[in-house]
Design an enzyme around this catalytic site. Structure first.
Site, PDB file in Angstrom:
ATOM      1  CB  SER A 204      -0.884  -0.072   1.251  1.00  0.00           C
ATOM      2  OG  SER A 204      -1.874   0.909   1.209  1.00  0.00           O
ATOM      3  NE  ARG A 372      -8.081   7.245   1.589  1.00  0.00           N
ATOM      4  CZ  ARG A 372      -7.991   8.473   2.081  1.00  0.00           C
ATOM      5  NH1 ARG A 372      -7.724   8.663   3.345  1.00  0.00           N
ATOM      6  NH2 ARG A 372      -8.162   9.521   1.317  1.00  0.00           N
ATOM      7  CB  VAL A 494      -5.118   1.988   9.805  1.00  0.00           C
ATOM      8  CG1 VAL A 494      -4.551   1.539  11.134  1.00  0.00           C
ATOM      9  CG2 VAL A 494      -5.846   0.840   9.143  1.00  0.00           C
ATOM     10  CD  GLU A 495      -4.032   2.832   4.006  1.00  0.00           C
ATOM     11  OE1 GLU A 495      -4.763   3.177   3.075  1.00  0.00           O
ATOM     12  OE2 GLU A 495      -3.117   2.008   3.886  1.00  0.00           O
ATOM     13  N   GLY A 496      -6.937   6.899   7.668  1.00  0.00           N
ATOM     14  CA  GLY A 496      -8.064   7.832   7.725  1.00  0.00           C
ATOM     15  C   GLY A 496      -9.149   7.231   8.585  1.00  0.00           C
TER      16      GLY A 496
END
Ligand SMILES: Cc1cc2nc3c(=O)[nH]c(=O)nc-3n(C[C@H](O)[C@H](O)[C@H](O)COP(=O)(O)OP(=O)(O)OC[C@H]3O[C@@H](n4cnc5c(N)ncnc54)[C@H](O)[C@@H]3O)c2cc1C
Length: 814
Positions: A204, A372, A494-496
């Site tokens: 990612s 994402r 995670v990731e936002g």
């Protein structure tokens, strides 16, 4: 009267079709001419028309009388856009979601996107290394005994390039499509979340992705082949204790200076950082680090405050501190903190070299959308699919009150949610990776799927746990749900983090990126050439007015007609969903403009309003993905209940968001008027009926095409150590034994649902069934018992500190 009526209808039609100004002017003139013949239109009306038409159609007049003064007002209202905001807004691309935002989706465009497929090489990887590593991984051992993958699995992952799915072939990577990455991750996730996270993260956003986009030739040539061969383990550290969601506020810093490096004085940076939550940091060999770079002595020849910068630092560098671990919710993938104080590294450790100093934020936001859109949505989808399949099988096997629990209406309700969510999530995953494989970097879509698929996955695992009762709760090697239940908040965070993603990102970016004119209006303010700026603003403004009028006319017409006459690309039972989406899409366009017009920049802070606008856009995306998948797969009638459920649920959720938005519209009166305009006969959409729930629940409990459509590419091999595969096998065993069960029970004169092995013996002795049939019943009983039983432990096994356990036992005995 005739003229007025004709004008009204014509203008309505022109607005509906978003026709050009000149067409509208010519048609108006034609109607006025007819009105003159009928004696209804006099010279005064012609004069008025001539003035208005001239101002609107002649650029010189329009610019001078309308656009210039309006541009002045607009410039005064628009807040200055910071570099960070501009970079975030401009990052990535828009794709199908922009079509949904614009009030007039072209369904043929959706259907024409290619169906995602694995190449031969990707399929071979799925059937070979992925299958093997799933077989090698025992999740109980990973999560309970080792708190890590086994050394053999680590070695296998490196050897077979699992960490190099995104790395180009020229550097020795696999260079797989986004679709292949998604299928690999889903299969790994159906075995072990630790396995999927370990593989997902390097593929990612991280050093691999950043190097390929921005790395210097030397950096690429050095690192990419080593990463591909698994000789380097990367991590990427952005998050600090003080800066989580607000990642732009990291306090970590570097100072440009000259210092000694390997015996020579070189230009470099002294970096100080304190990061946490960093996946793979405890075992990383190369640390991707984000920090704010300062150049007080202007050694780089530019500004003093350079801003966020990304560097790649070998973890063997003196002063780099790694190794300690966090313990994320009993899903112990390698994750931990890292620190460094005044660590000196040469300037060429900056990703992209010296000229990329200060470009770190742009690099991150530009690359974020791809990863994402793949990693977490894939894990979420796998979670929903596993929950659905397992709950379906268990509901069919587990009996209470002399019935499989899946026949009970109370259980049918969560089962239906599970089936619909799983089908829809997989469809949304597929559409998203299709976009990525077409070269898009869809920032809005990736936020939509990150939020919705991880959210639906968490809700699915809760449903699955409720259905399984004690079977889900008691942990052990045979529990296939509990770790997923424990770990669900990881994907949410995670990731936002999801609340932020819903409240700020989806619509915050969507409104500006997907709207056909807003970004152009905003950018016109930044244009230094005044003439160009005015022309740009004028084009955007008048396009915007036409767009808003169009959505107004379409929304009013769809409200009156229930959108029954609007276009759909098919004629079957799914046509109504396309029509309802035409309606909701026009509503979204209209409400978006009204919310922006009434609130302006304040809309950013009205998170609950922008969240609901984002919900409408998101549900439109998810439902359209469902219909696209159904179409791609040949519109099989067997899966229709899943499609109906997903579409009805998604559209109903969009309607709930719409109604709540209007009920809470900042201008209350306007909200009420709009509700009357958009839904003159009340809210038309309903949630899925009990009957549809029943049909979906049956599908989950019955092997066949619909159930298979949820199972594709998961690891369901029946073998010791894979309880999910064993459960699937149990369902097959029980169903295969059903006809024998009927025969045997007729022969013995009773219908026991337990001790089927004993029933087999009796029926065999009575000559009612053959030896083979008796074996089927006996196997079904073994599978049934394995399914309903849970693990138990010697008390000592559960105690980490075994010495203290012995002492306390001794104390008790004393
Ligand atoms: C297991 C795990 C692995 C991770 N891996 C990495 C990694 O490899 N590299 C890395 O750099 N980082 C990593 N992270 C960090 C992750 O990206 C952050 O946890 C995430 O950005 C959220 O930060 P936070 O946890 O500090 O929450 P906070 O920022 O403190 O947020 C708390 C809550 O407030 C909400 N919130 C915040 N701002 C708003 C807003 N404006 N409007 C509405 N709600 C808001 C959030 O949604 C959340 O619900 C990882 C985290 C975890 C837990």
């Amino acid at each position: 009267m005739v003229t007025a009526l004709l004008l009204l209808i014509t203008w309505g039609g022109l607005a509906y079709r978003q026709s050009r100004l000149v067409t509208a002017s010519l048609l108006t003139a034609a109607i006025l001419a007819l009105g003159t013949l009928l004696g209804e239109v006099g010279p005064l009306v012609w004069l008025l028309f001539a003035v208005v038409a001239a101002v609107l159609n002649l650029p010189a007049l329009r610019h001078g009388l309308l656009s210039r003064p309006l541009f002045k007002v607009y410039k005064g209202l628009m807040p200055e856009m910071s570099r960070t905001e501009k970079e975030a807004i401009e990052a990535g691309t828009t794709w199908w979601e922009a079509e949904l935002f614009r009030g007039k989706p072209n369904w043929q465009t959706l259907h024409n996107y290619p169906r995602p497929r694995l190449s031969e090489e990707e399929q071979a990887f799925m059937d070979g290394p992925v299958e093997t590593v799933c077989r090698m991984t025992n999740d109980w051992e990973v999560t309970h005994e080792r708190a890590d993958l086994s050394p053999e699995v680590w070695a296998y992952l490196k050897e077979h390039k699992f960490f190099a799915m995104i790395i180009k072939k020229e550097y020795g990577g696999l260079e797989f499509s986004a679709y292949a990455q998604s299928r690999v991750l889903q299969k790994l996730c159906s075995t072990s979340a630790v396995l999927a996270s370990t593989v997902g993260v390097p593929n990612s956003l991280g050093p691999g992705e950043l190097l390929q986009h921005y790395g210097t030739k030397e950096q690429k040539d050095h690192y990419l082949p080593r990463l591909a061969r698994g000789e380097e383990i990367p991590c990427f550290a952005l998050t600090s204790p003080e800066a989580g969601s607000d990642a732009g506020a990291i306090p970590d810093y570097g100072v440009v200076c000259l210092s000694e490096w390997q015996g020579k004085e070189v230009l470099g940076m002294r970096i100080t950082w304190n990061k946490r939550y960093i996946t793979l940091a405890p075992v990383a060999t190369v640390l991707g680090l984000a920090f704010k770079l300062r150049d007080p002595e202007r050694l780089l020849g530019g500004e003093e405050e350079l801003g966020i910068t990304c560097a790649l630092i070998p973890t063997s560098t003196p002063g780099v501190n790694i190794g300690r671990r966090h313990f994320p919710l009993n899903v112990p993938f390698q994750n931990g903190p890292t620190q460094g104080k005044d660590v000196f590294v040469p300037i060429d450790t900056i990703i992209g070299g010296q000229e990329m100093a200060g470009q770190g934020w742009r690099m991150l936001v530009e690359c974020l959308s791809v990863g994402r859109g793949i990693t977490l949505p894939s894990n979420g989808t796998a979670g929903s699919r596993v929950s659905a399949l397992a709950s379906g099988a268990y509901s069919r096997i587990r009996r209470q009150f002399k019935l499989p629990i899946g026949r009970m209406e109370g259980i049918e309700e969560p089962l239906a949610r599970l089936g619909g969510n799983a089908y829809l999530s997989d469809a949304a995953s597929m559409l998203t990776v299709t976009g990525i494989d077409l070269g898009e970097k869809p920032s809005v879509i990736s936020a939509i799927v990150k939020y919705h698929l991880t959210d639906r996955s968490q809700r699915s695992i809760i449903d699955a746990m409720d259905i399984h009762g004690g079977k889900g709760i008691c942990m052990g090697p045979n529990n296939y749900l509990a770790r997923g239940y424990q770990g669900a908040p990881i994907a949410i965070t995670v990731e936002g983090a999801n609340i932020l993603t819903r409240s700020m990102i989806i619509y915050g970016q969507g409104a500006i990126r997907c709207h056909p004119y807003v970004l152009a209006e905003m950018l016109s303010v930044q244009e230094p050439d005044a003439k160009k700026a005015l022309a740009q603003f004028d084009r955007a403004l008048f396009g915007h007015l036409g767009f808003a009028l169009g959505n107004f006319a379409r929304s009013a017409w769809f409200g009156l007609t229930g959108a029954r006459l609007s276009p759909a690309p098919v004629k079957d039972a799914t046509a109504r969903y396309y029509r309802q989406m035409n309606r909701l899409s026009a509503n979204l366009g209209l409400l978006s403009d009204l919310a922006m017009a009434t609130l302006g920049g304040e809309l950013k802070r009205k998170e609950r309003l922008s969240a609901r606008l984002g919900d409408i856009l998101s549900q439109l995306y998810l439902v359209s993905a469902t219909l696209k998948r159904f179409n791609d797969e040949g519109r099989p009638a067997e899966v229709l209940p899943l499609v109906h459920w997903a579409c009805q649920d998604g559209l109903y959720r969009a309607q709930v968001a719409l109604v709540e938005l209007l009920d809470n519209f900042p201008a209350r009166g306007l909200g009420r008027v709009l509700k009357l305009l958009l839904m003159p006969f009340g809210a038309p959409l309903k949630r899925p009926s009990d009957r549809l729930d029943h049909q979906v629940a049956r599908l989950l409990q019955t092997p066949g095409l619909a159930r298979n459509s949820l199972a594709g590419d998961l690891y369901l091999t029946a073998e010791e150590g894979n309880p999910l595969g064993m459960l699937e096998q149990a369902l097959t065993d029980i169903l295969r034994a059903e006809p024998v069960f009927d025969k045997a029970t007729r022969a013995v004169g009773r219908r026991p649902f337990t001790m089927l092995d004993q029933l087999a013996e009796e029926a065999l002795a009575a000559g009612a069934i053959s030896q083979e049939e008796a074996a089927l019943l006996t196997a079904a009983e073994a599978s049934r018992l394995r399914t309903i039983n849970v693990d138990d432990f010697d008390p000592l096994e559960l105690v980490v500190n075994k010495a203290s356990f012995d002492d306390s036992m001794l104390n008790k005995a004393a």
